[in-house]
Design a protein around this motif. Structure first.
Motif, PDB file in Angstrom:
ATOM      1  N   VAL B  40      49.218  37.192  30.437  1.00 45.06           N
ATOM      2  CA  VAL B  40      48.176  38.226  30.460  1.00 45.06           C
ATOM      3  C   VAL B  40      47.169  37.837  31.545  1.00 45.06           C
ATOM      4  O   VAL B  40      46.681  36.706  31.557  1.00 45.06           O
ATOM      5  CB  VAL B  40      47.487  38.339  29.091  1.00 45.06           C
ATOM      6  CG1 VAL B  40      46.428  39.431  29.107  1.00 45.06           C
ATOM      7  CG2 VAL B  40      48.526  38.611  28.000  1.00 45.06           C
ATOM      8  N   VAL B  41      46.896  38.763  32.467  1.00 44.43           N
ATOM      9  CA  VAL B  41      46.071  38.453  33.639  1.00 44.43           C
ATOM     10  C   VAL B  41      44.922  39.449  33.781  1.00 44.43           C
ATOM     11  O   VAL B  41      45.142  40.664  33.763  1.00 44.43           O
ATOM     12  CB  VAL B  41      46.912  38.485  34.935  1.00 44.43           C
ATOM     13  CG1 VAL B  41      46.044  38.181  36.153  1.00 44.43           C
ATOM     14  CG2 VAL B  41      48.072  37.512  34.849  1.00 44.43           C
ATOM     15  N   ALA B  42      43.705  38.938  33.923  1.00 37.64           N
ATOM     16  CA  ALA B  42      42.533  39.774  34.179  1.00 37.64           C
ATOM     17  C   ALA B  42      41.736  39.175  35.328  1.00 37.64           C
ATOM     18  O   ALA B  42      41.793  37.963  35.574  1.00 37.64           O
ATOM     19  CB  ALA B  42      41.665  39.874  32.928  1.00 37.64           C
ATOM     20  N   MET B  43      40.995  40.014  36.025  1.00 37.43           N
ATOM     21  CA  MET B  43      40.228  39.573  37.202  1.00 37.43           C
ATOM     22  C   MET B  43      38.951  40.385  37.283  1.00 37.43           C
ATOM     23  O   MET B  43      38.987  41.608  37.244  1.00 37.43           O
ATOM     24  CB  MET B  43      41.078  39.840  38.438  1.00 37.43           C
ATOM     25  CG  MET B  43      40.429  39.456  39.761  1.00 37.43           C
ATOM     26  SD  MET B  43      41.456  40.093  41.117  1.00 37.43           S
ATOM     27  CE  MET B  43      41.225  38.820  42.345  1.00 37.43           C
ATOM     28  N   ASP B  44      37.833  39.691  37.369  1.00 34.74           N
ATOM     29  CA  ASP B  44      36.540  40.365  37.457  1.00 34.74           C
ATOM     30  C   ASP B  44      35.620  39.596  38.382  1.00 34.74           C
ATOM     31  O   ASP B  44      35.606  38.366  38.360  1.00 34.74           O
ATOM     32  CB  ASP B  44      35.871  40.458  36.077  1.00 34.74           C
ATOM     33  CG  ASP B  44      36.025  41.826  35.455  1.00 34.74           C
ATOM     34  OD1 ASP B  44      35.956  42.822  36.185  1.00 34.74           O
ATOM     35  OD2 ASP B  44      36.217  41.901  34.229  1.00 34.74           O
ATOM     36  N   ASP B  72      37.980  39.970  28.611  1.00 30.53           N
ATOM     37  CA  ASP B  72      39.137  40.841  28.868  1.00 30.53           C
ATOM     38  C   ASP B  72      40.401  40.287  28.207  1.00 30.53           C
ATOM     39  O   ASP B  72      41.212  41.044  27.682  1.00 30.53           O
ATOM     40  CB  ASP B  72      39.361  41.003  30.379  1.00 30.53           C
ATOM     41  CG  ASP B  72      38.403  42.003  31.003  1.00 30.53           C
ATOM     42  OD1 ASP B  72      38.065  43.000  30.341  1.00 30.53           O
ATOM     43  OD2 ASP B  72      38.002  41.792  32.162  1.00 30.53           O
ATOM     44  N   LEU B  73      40.579  38.979  28.266  1.00 27.16           N
ATOM     45  CA  LEU B  73      41.732  38.386  27.565  1.00 27.16           C
ATOM     46  C   LEU B  73      41.609  38.600  26.063  1.00 27.16           C
ATOM     47  O   LEU B  73      42.598  38.891  25.380  1.00 27.16           O
ATOM     48  CB  LEU B  73      41.845  36.879  27.855  1.00 27.16           C
ATOM     49  CG  LEU B  73      42.265  36.451  29.255  1.00 27.16           C
ATOM     50  CD1 LEU B  73      42.510  34.941  29.262  1.00 27.16           C
ATOM     51  CD2 LEU B  73      43.516  37.192  29.716  1.00 27.16           C
ATOM     52  N   VAL B 129      36.727  35.686  39.497  1.00 29.92           N
ATOM     53  CA  VAL B 129      37.530  34.830  38.618  1.00 29.92           C
ATOM     54  C   VAL B 129      38.784  35.594  38.185  1.00 29.92           C
ATOM     55  O   VAL B 129      38.717  36.788  37.894  1.00 29.92           O
ATOM     56  CB  VAL B 129      36.724  34.408  37.371  1.00 29.92           C
ATOM     57  CG1 VAL B 129      37.595  33.638  36.383  1.00 29.92           C
ATOM     58  CG2 VAL B 129      35.512  33.569  37.785  1.00 29.92           C
ATOM     59  N   THR B 130      39.903  34.912  38.192  1.00 31.33           N
ATOM     60  CA  THR B 130      41.112  35.441  37.573  1.00 31.33           C
ATOM     61  C   THR B 130      41.454  34.528  36.398  1.00 31.33           C
ATOM     62  O   THR B 130      41.470  33.304  36.554  1.00 31.33           O
ATOM     63  CB  THR B 130      42.287  35.489  38.560  1.00 31.33           C
ATOM     64  OG1 THR B 130      41.926  36.332  39.656  1.00 31.33           O
ATOM     65  CG2 THR B 130      43.545  36.058  37.914  1.00 31.33           C
ATOM     66  N   HIS B 132      44.157  33.692  33.108  1.00 32.53           N
ATOM     67  CA  HIS B 132      45.521  33.857  32.630  1.00 32.53           C
ATOM     68  C   HIS B 132      45.570  33.450  31.167  1.00 32.53           C
ATOM     69  O   HIS B 132      45.082  32.372  30.809  1.00 32.53           O
ATOM     70  CB  HIS B 132      46.476  32.955  33.417  1.00 32.53           C
ATOM     71  CG  HIS B 132      46.546  33.300  34.874  1.00 32.53           C
ATOM     72  ND1 HIS B 132      45.602  32.886  35.769  1.00 32.53           N
ATOM     73  CD2 HIS B 132      47.426  34.055  35.561  1.00 32.53           C
ATOM     74  CE1 HIS B 132      45.918  33.363  36.968  1.00 32.53           C
ATOM     75  NE2 HIS B 132      47.013  34.067  36.873  1.00 32.53           N
TER      76      HIS B 132
END
Lengths: 314, 314
Positions: B40-44, B72-73, B129-130, B132
């Motif tokens: 699971v990947v999020a980036m903000d 987000d995760l 930041v990303t 995982h």
């Protein structure tokens, strides 16, 4: 709310892949890493007026932002798979976004990379990309495998991007071939995949050859000798710059995104085949030695000492 | 070359994990996703003067940059694992970096997250930041699972971060409890993990409750009714803001990083247990209905129409 218009615009144009369980549109993406593979992750930001002149075409910014990241995956011999994009824009400009996506998504499509998430936000123009690639377990090509006796190789030609930047700074017209190297770097993905299991170590040349070869040597605990006369130069560079200027650009200019790698002498024929099969030229530029540091050698065997060895980030 | 000093400083302080095959220091990180898990990947990104006042303490910027991503995760019920950090700084300021890392790495350590790569570069202050995370295959909590008849829930309290920002804009002193909510949001990771397999859908409240509940409903093809009087408020918010101001902050204020989720009526007891076990309060604020759109209801059953429903990004 224009952010959602921007995101919808991106979502509508982004390709997907069968291993993308959930792409753009949720809080995060969900991805399926195949059994037996390891995940390879790189992240690089391009800021306006730092990494590209503010007047650079949006298409080229899009291309380059992904290209510099794919170049990092190439340096690990990883097969590109997915990416996320965080885009900071001074204002919500849909025409600019469309042009940006033209460049970004063209390169993504070429490498079969799915854009799966990220964000868009207000701020000074800045493009941050995270790329995800896959390697067979234990097969990533690293910086720390160089061994004394290895040949040192480089792909393509060196110094073109720095030459374009030098022309831009001088306010003279920029040669089109050099400008293409600055704005549209080609990540050496297919060469890299062919080097997996053959090369001992690899790094991409983003800060300048001597600087990046220095990083590779430092991580490997070895030194290197590089023959400056043997560095590969493009026709444009040969025609437009004299020998001393060329040497500085080739040895210390950044933004080339070529691969610098070491491999055992016995692998020369395999490397030539890898180059041919990936339609990418390679040149032997020196060798790995015991000790530390990179010695850049002139024709008479004396050491050349540049005023600096590569791109200074701050 | 100060960039390498910055990177070495980060590398020296970053923790690792057994599933990090290769962390900071190469062209990319290499990571081992366990069998049976999905990625699971999020980036903000947080930009100075857009996502935080430029005078915000470096520690708090570090904390918040990771927190908004972990949120987000959490919204996906993913277990955090790794992150990468791209830091743009106006100048290479080691003291600022150390303070930034104090906040960033404290939160990373709390959640067992390894910082495995990224870059540092010159530019206007910006933190990308990303993150995982890992979920059991098929178990990610998504936005698109809300079903008519579901209860709609929210964690914690709403409106505190927006209240702090309002006080800052007015130039009055900021209440310390409210300021903590703005600068040090707490990602609801443990609650989220307990909600996996129980909740039907989830989103984190970053743009404002009505806006984010609207996104959840849109993705699920449903509507929602929310009783405004039942929205959870902190003591500070109750004391410092009158009812109408509170309503605006709670329903439309951004930056709360609470979870808004839907779950079947039968799951109420399980959700109360999940809340208790994760030491996080939860409140039932409404229900999912057929149709579309979010109706925010006043005590007399009439619909409240705010001037805007959430944070406007541009």
């Amino acid at each position: 709310m224009p952010e959602f218009e921007l995101i919808e615009r991106i979502q509508a144009r982004a390709d997907t892949r069968s291993d993308v369980v959930l792409g753009i549109g949720d809080d995060a993406a969900v991805l399926q890493v195949p059994a037996g593979k390891q995940l390879v992750v790189a992240m690089d930001t391009l800021n306006a007026d730092v990494h590209f002149p503010a007047g650079t075409a949006a298409q080229d910014i899009g291309w380059k932002a992904l290209a510099v990241n794919l170049s990092d995956l190439a340096a690990m011999a990883a097969q590109p798979a997915w990416c996320t994009l965080s885009l900071s824009l001074p204002q919500a400009d849909l025409a600019w976004l469309d042009a940006f996506l033209d460049g970004f998504l063209a390169l993504a499509a070429h490498h079969g990379v799915a854009l799966v998430g990220g964000d868009t936000t207000r701020g000074p123009l800045s493009v941050c990309v995270t790329v995800h690639g896959l390697v067979d377990a234990g097969q990533a090509l690293r910086r720390d495998g160089a061994t004394p006796g290895d040949d040192l190789w480089v792909s393509g030609t060196l110094g073109d991007a720095a030459a374009a930047l030098a022309q831009w700074r001088e306010g003279v017209g920029i040669d089109v071939a050099l400008k293409a190297r600055l704005d549209r770097p080609v990540p050496r993905v297919s060469l890299a995949l062919a080097l997996a299991g053959v090369a001992h170590s690899c790094i991409d040349v983003s800060d300048g050859l001597l600087a990046d070869a220095g990083h590779l040597c430092a991580r490997s605990g070895v030194g290197a000798e590089i023959a400056l006369a043997g560095l590969p130069a493009s026709d444009a560079l040969r025609v437009l710059f004299d020998e001393e200027a060329r040497r500085v650009l080739q040895a210390t200019g950044g933004d080339d995104y070529e691969l610098c790698f070491s491999a055992p002498v016995q692998a020369r024929a395999m490397i030539e085949r890898a180059a041919a099969s990936s339609d990418t030229s390679v040149t032997r530029i020196g060798r790995i030695v015991a000790g530390k540091g990179v010695r850049a050698l002139l024709d008479d065997g004396t050491q050349w000492r540049p005023s600096h060895s590569g791109y200074v980030h701050f």
